[in-house]
Design an enzyme around this catalytic site. Structure first.
Site, PDB file in Angstrom:
ATOM      1  N   ASP A  67       0.867  -1.186   0.000  1.00 55.80           N
ATOM      2  CA  ASP A  67       0.000   0.000   0.000  1.00 55.80           C
ATOM      3  C   ASP A  67       0.897   1.227   0.000  1.00 55.80           C
ATOM      4  OD1 ASP A  67      -2.052   2.032   0.790  1.00 55.80           O
ATOM      5  OD2 ASP A  67      -3.246   0.260   1.224  1.00 55.80           O
ATOM      6  N   ASP A 137      -7.232  -5.798  -3.453  1.00 54.64           N
ATOM      7  CA  ASP A 137      -8.209  -4.961  -2.739  1.00 54.64           C
ATOM      8  C   ASP A 137      -7.702  -3.516  -2.796  1.00 54.64           C
ATOM      9  OD1 ASP A 137     -10.397  -4.248  -1.223  1.00 54.64           O
ATOM     10  OD2 ASP A 137      -9.486  -4.823   0.689  1.00 54.64           O
ATOM     11  N   HIS A 140     -10.219   1.644  -6.459  1.00 51.85           N
ATOM     12  CA  HIS A 140     -11.436   1.243  -7.140  1.00 51.85           C
ATOM     13  C   HIS A 140     -11.695   2.003  -8.433  1.00 51.85           C
ATOM     14  CE1 HIS A 140     -12.710  -0.294  -2.968  1.00 51.85           C
ATOM     15  NE2 HIS A 140     -12.327  -1.308  -3.703  1.00 51.85           N
ATOM     16  N   ASP A 166     -14.534  -6.522  -3.581  1.00 55.48           N
ATOM     17  CA  ASP A 166     -15.423  -5.476  -4.115  1.00 55.48           C
ATOM     18  C   ASP A 166     -15.846  -5.750  -5.551  1.00 55.48           C
ATOM     19  OD1 ASP A 166     -15.266  -3.927  -1.676  1.00 55.48           O
ATOM     20  OD2 ASP A 166     -13.238  -3.399  -2.297  1.00 55.48           O
TER      21      ASP A 166
HETATM   22 MG    MG Z   1     -12.191  -3.733  -0.423  1.00 58.86          MG
END
Ligand code: MG
Length: 208
Positions: A67, A137, A140, A166
């Site tokens: 990340d 993950d 988005h 998601d």
């Molecule tokens: Mg997620």
């Protein structure tokens, strides 16, 4: 708030519902660790790492958690899901790394979880280790989702697992990119079989 509304609200804030976390833990427990380590793209504050960590340790490998810790595009100052606690006032930007480290420390997982801090595509382009499991993950948006697929999915070993979070086939349930830019092209490639679906979590295995 109905259970579905709660699920959507929590998913939008980056949290993982209990059933999805349990499915992720079970998937990590089923890996063939001889294929390589496990890598998560988009670790945020470390909740999903806590689900996977004990399974990955028991399997005999490690969990890399990637990340940039500056928050995803839907998670910035002024946005609906923004949390002011996560801002580093010295630089005026989000910094979730201290929260991630505290989460991993408090969960007793520092021996098995390895933080990778940086830009995902940059790390992916220099990554050379096959993965027994990849969990996507990340961001988005269309471009981050496309890059996560193009740059990370090739690192999944034959027989390795690919988990995608998601994934919302119905636009009423959530954003499109994880479904349209990751799940659909990966399935269309013919190189993966779907093992299970739990909420918005899809679990696939590389077969070719
Ligand atoms: Mg997620």
């Amino acid at each position: 708030m109905t259970p579905d509304e709660r699920r959507h609200a929590e998913a939008a804030r980056g949290f993982m519902p209990t059933d999805e976390g349990a499915a992720l833990a079970a998937a990590a427990a089923s890996i063939d660790a001889s294929l390589g380590p496990v890598l998560e793209v988009g670790s945020y504050c470390g909740k999903s790492a806590c689900w996977m960590g004990p399974s990955v340790r028991a399997a005999g490998t490690v969990l890399y958690c990637l990340d940039h810790h500056r928050g995803s595009e839907e998670n910035q100052a002024g946005w609906e899901h923004h949390e002011p606690d996560l801002i580093d006032p010295a630089v005026g930007k989000m910094d979730t790394l201290p929260f991630f480290r505290r989460t991993i420390h408090d969960a007793g997982l520092e021996d098995v979880v390895v933080a990778l801090v940086g830009d995902g595509p940059t790390v992916a382009r220099n990554w050379a280790t096959p993965l027994s499991m990849l969990f996507i993950d990340g961001g988005h948006g269309v471009e981050p989702a496309r890059l996560d697929r193009e740059l990370w999915v090739p690192h999944v070993a034959l027989g390795g697992l690919l988990a995608i979070h998601d994934v919302f086939p119905d636009p009423a349930d959530g954003g499109r990119p994880p479904y349209e830019e990751i799940y659909l092209p990966v399935m269309a490639s013919g190189a993966f079989e779907e093992l299970s679906a739990t909420g918005s979590l899809r679990l696939l295995r590389r077969t070719g």
